[in-house]
Design a protein around this motif. Structure first.
Motif, PDB file in Angstrom:
ATOM      1  N   VAL A   1       5.571   6.370   1.654  1.00  0.00           N
ATOM      2  CA  VAL A   1       6.121   5.022   1.556  1.00  0.00           C
ATOM      3  C   VAL A   1       5.213   4.224   0.632  1.00  0.00           C
ATOM      4  O   VAL A   1       4.014   4.103   0.885  1.00  0.00           O
ATOM      5  CB  VAL A   1       6.195   4.350   2.950  1.00  0.00           C
ATOM      6  CG1 VAL A   1       6.798   2.959   2.829  1.00  0.00           C
ATOM      7  CG2 VAL A   1       6.985   5.204   3.932  1.00  0.00           C
ATOM      8  N   ASP A   2       5.791   3.724  -0.443  1.00  0.00           N
ATOM      9  CA  ASP A   2       5.028   2.941  -1.412  1.00  0.00           C
ATOM     10  C   ASP A   2       5.520   1.500  -1.355  1.00  0.00           C
ATOM     11  O   ASP A   2       6.672   1.223  -1.710  1.00  0.00           O
ATOM     12  CB  ASP A   2       5.205   3.529  -2.813  1.00  0.00           C
ATOM     13  CG  ASP A   2       4.154   3.048  -3.790  1.00  0.00           C
ATOM     14  OD1 ASP A   2       3.414   2.082  -3.472  1.00  0.00           O
ATOM     15  OD2 ASP A   2       4.053   3.625  -4.881  1.00  0.00           O
ATOM     16  N   ASN A   3       4.676   0.613  -0.860  1.00  0.00           N
ATOM     17  CA  ASN A   3       5.009  -0.804  -0.721  1.00  0.00           C
ATOM     18  C   ASN A   3       6.342  -1.011   0.012  1.00  0.00           C
ATOM     19  O   ASN A   3       7.182  -1.801  -0.402  1.00  0.00           O
ATOM     20  CB  ASN A   3       5.021  -1.501  -2.078  1.00  0.00           C
ATOM     21  CG  ASN A   3       5.016  -3.011  -1.952  1.00  0.00           C
ATOM     22  OD1 ASN A   3       4.501  -3.577  -0.988  1.00  0.00           O
ATOM     23  ND2 ASN A   3       5.609  -3.675  -2.928  1.00  0.00           N
ATOM     24  N   GLY A   4       6.514  -0.258   1.095  1.00  0.00           N
ATOM     25  CA  GLY A   4       7.698  -0.416   1.928  1.00  0.00           C
ATOM     26  C   GLY A   4       8.903   0.418   1.540  1.00  0.00           C
ATOM     27  O   GLY A   4       9.891   0.456   2.257  1.00  0.00           O
ATOM     28  N   LYS A   5       8.853   1.104   0.398  1.00  0.00           N
ATOM     29  CA  LYS A   5       9.976   1.932  -0.073  1.00  0.00           C
ATOM     30  C   LYS A   5       9.649   3.416   0.095  1.00  0.00           C
ATOM     31  O   LYS A   5       8.556   3.867  -0.260  1.00  0.00           O
ATOM     32  CB  LYS A   5      10.260   1.692  -1.554  1.00  0.00           C
ATOM     33  CG  LYS A   5      10.714   0.293  -1.858  1.00  0.00           C
ATOM     34  CD  LYS A   5      12.201   0.224  -1.906  1.00  0.00           C
ATOM     35  CE  LYS A   5      12.602  -1.151  -2.433  1.00  0.00           C
ATOM     36  NZ  LYS A   5      13.796  -1.633  -1.844  1.00  0.00           N
ATOM     37  N   VAL A   6      10.610   4.161   0.604  1.00  0.00           N
ATOM     38  CA  VAL A   6      10.451   5.604   0.784  1.00  0.00           C
ATOM     39  C   VAL A   6      10.566   6.275  -0.581  1.00  0.00           C
ATOM     40  O   VAL A   6      11.568   6.115  -1.276  1.00  0.00           O
ATOM     41  CB  VAL A   6      11.524   6.157   1.742  1.00  0.00           C
ATOM     42  CG1 VAL A   6      11.389   7.668   1.888  1.00  0.00           C
ATOM     43  CG2 VAL A   6      11.442   5.477   3.102  1.00  0.00           C
ATOM     44  N   THR A   7       9.510   7.027  -0.959  1.00  0.00           N
ATOM     45  CA  THR A   7       9.548   7.746  -2.237  1.00  0.00           C
ATOM     46  C   THR A   7       9.713   9.250  -2.039  1.00  0.00           C
ATOM     47  O   THR A   7      10.122   9.944  -2.959  1.00  0.00           O
ATOM     48  CB  THR A   7       8.282   7.463  -3.078  1.00  0.00           C
ATOM     49  OG1 THR A   7       7.130   7.887  -2.352  1.00  0.00           O
ATOM     50  CG2 THR A   7       8.169   5.979  -3.409  1.00  0.00           C
ATOM     51  N   GLU A   8       9.371   9.745  -0.864  1.00  0.00           N
ATOM     52  CA  GLU A   8       9.582  11.154  -0.498  1.00  0.00           C
ATOM     53  C   GLU A   8       9.930  11.186   0.977  1.00  0.00           C
ATOM     54  O   GLU A   8       9.371  10.411   1.765  1.00  0.00           O
ATOM     55  CB  GLU A   8       8.331  12.004  -0.728  1.00  0.00           C
ATOM     56  CG  GLU A   8       7.871  12.111  -2.152  1.00  0.00           C
ATOM     57  CD  GLU A   8       8.723  13.011  -3.039  1.00  0.00           C
ATOM     58  OE1 GLU A   8       9.571  13.770  -2.508  1.00  0.00           O
ATOM     59  OE2 GLU A   8       8.543  12.948  -4.269  1.00  0.00           O
TER      60      GLU A   8
ATOM     61  N   LYS B   1       0.826  -1.204   0.000  1.00  0.00           N
ATOM     62  CA  LYS B   1       0.000   0.000   0.000  1.00  0.00           C
ATOM     63  C   LYS B   1       0.857   1.249   0.000  1.00  0.00           C
ATOM     64  O   LYS B   1       2.057   1.204   0.259  1.00  0.00           O
ATOM     65  CB  LYS B   1      -0.975   0.000   1.173  1.00  0.00           C
ATOM     66  CG  LYS B   1      -0.365  -0.155   2.522  1.00  0.00           C
ATOM     67  CD  LYS B   1      -1.442  -0.353   3.592  1.00  0.00           C
ATOM     68  CE  LYS B   1      -0.774  -0.843   4.859  1.00  0.00           C
ATOM     69  NZ  LYS B   1      -1.699  -1.216   5.881  1.00  0.00           N
ATOM     70  N   LYS B   2       0.206   2.354  -0.305  1.00  0.00           N
ATOM     71  CA  LYS B   2       0.854   3.663  -0.273  1.00  0.00           C
ATOM     72  C   LYS B   2       0.470   4.321   1.047  1.00  0.00           C
ATOM     73  O   LYS B   2      -0.712   4.488   1.348  1.00  0.00           O
ATOM     74  CB  LYS B   2       0.386   4.506  -1.454  1.00  0.00           C
ATOM     75  CG  LYS B   2       1.146   5.790  -1.645  1.00  0.00           C
ATOM     76  CD  LYS B   2       0.638   6.493  -2.904  1.00  0.00           C
ATOM     77  CE  LYS B   2       1.739   7.288  -3.540  1.00  0.00           C
ATOM     78  NZ  LYS B   2       1.266   7.870  -4.818  1.00  0.00           N
ATOM     79  N   VAL B   3       1.484   4.682   1.824  1.00  0.00           N
ATOM     80  CA  VAL B   3       1.274   5.204   3.168  1.00  0.00           C
ATOM     81  C   VAL B   3       1.955   6.563   3.310  1.00  0.00           C
ATOM     82  O   VAL B   3       3.101   6.737   2.891  1.00  0.00           O
ATOM     83  CB  VAL B   3       1.853   4.245   4.235  1.00  0.00           C
ATOM     84  CG1 VAL B   3       1.675   4.802   5.641  1.00  0.00           C
ATOM     85  CG2 VAL B   3       1.205   2.861   4.122  1.00  0.00           C
ATOM     86  N   VAL B   4       1.240   7.499   3.899  1.00  0.00           N
ATOM     87  CA  VAL B   4       1.842   8.748   4.348  1.00  0.00           C
ATOM     88  C   VAL B   4       2.128   8.563   5.831  1.00  0.00           C
ATOM     89  O   VAL B   4       1.218   8.270   6.614  1.00  0.00           O
ATOM     90  CB  VAL B   4       0.896   9.948   4.117  1.00  0.00           C
ATOM     91  CG1 VAL B   4       1.341  11.154   4.925  1.00  0.00           C
ATOM     92  CG2 VAL B   4       0.826  10.295   2.635  1.00  0.00           C
ATOM     93  N   LEU B   5       3.401   8.692   6.190  1.00  0.00           N
ATOM     94  CA  LEU B   5       3.824   8.557   7.581  1.00  0.00           C
ATOM     95  C   LEU B   5       4.454   9.866   8.013  1.00  0.00           C
ATOM     96  O   LEU B   5       5.321  10.398   7.313  1.00  0.00           O
ATOM     97  CB  LEU B   5       4.848   7.430   7.729  1.00  0.00           C
ATOM     98  CG  LEU B   5       5.447   7.253   9.126  1.00  0.00           C
ATOM     99  CD1 LEU B   5       4.411   6.730  10.118  1.00  0.00           C
ATOM    100  CD2 LEU B   5       6.655   6.317   9.073  1.00  0.00           C
TER     101      LEU B   5
END
Length: 161
Positions: free
Chosen positions: A132-139, A34-38
């Protein structure tokens, strides 16, 4: 070393608070598929966190989700009982996920810890936000000014989505 864009989030155990229970969740499971804003705050109930940072995400939750975000979560180096009380007090319960990193294991593993012992707070998170998109930091946004939530705030993150 601080986590960076392209890195995977560290796999640690966290406590996720709900209205009726507290569950242990691995960060790998939480972010998988999933795409998560943390966003991370130095502490629940602290002035900037409660009056500025968290409210921005609560007010913009629908706009953030409309950009394809599955989950919005806040993390702090607080115990799960404090995080549950903060979720209830702020009206955030059921709107975003509250993650307790009671011993700072996520903060340390991600290189996002800061020593606030001089102010009587001990080890805490730096103020940050990330996508975080599927466990990878994108921003990744680290707050540049103490006592503010501009670089890591919801408005900045919305621009990045």
């Amino acid at each position: 070393m601080t986590i960076a864009v392209g890195d995977s989030v560290p796999d640690v155990k966290l406590k996720m608070v709900g209205p009726d229970d507290i569950t242990e969740v691995s960060s790998n499971d939480f972010f998988a598929g999933k795409k998560v804003v943390l966003f991370g705050v130095p502490g629940a109930f602290t002035p900037t966190c409660s009056n500025n940072h968290l409210p921005g995400y609560l007010e913009n939750a629908d706009a953030i989700r409309s950009k394809g975000v599955d989950t919005i979560a806040v993390i702090a180096v607080n115990d799960a009982f404090v995080m549950r009380a903060w979720a209830r007090f702020t009206g955030g319960e059921g709107k975003i996920s509250f993650l307790a990193d009671g011993s700072g294991v996520f903060a340390k593993a991600a290189g996002l810890e800061q020593d606030m012992s001089a102010g009587g707070m001990g080890l805490r998170n730096k103020r940050f936000s990330m996508i975080v998109d599927n466990g990878k930091v994108t921003e990744l946004n680290l707050e540049g000014s103490p006592g503010q939530a501009v670089d890591s705030g919801a408005a900045r993150l919305l621009e990045q989505l």
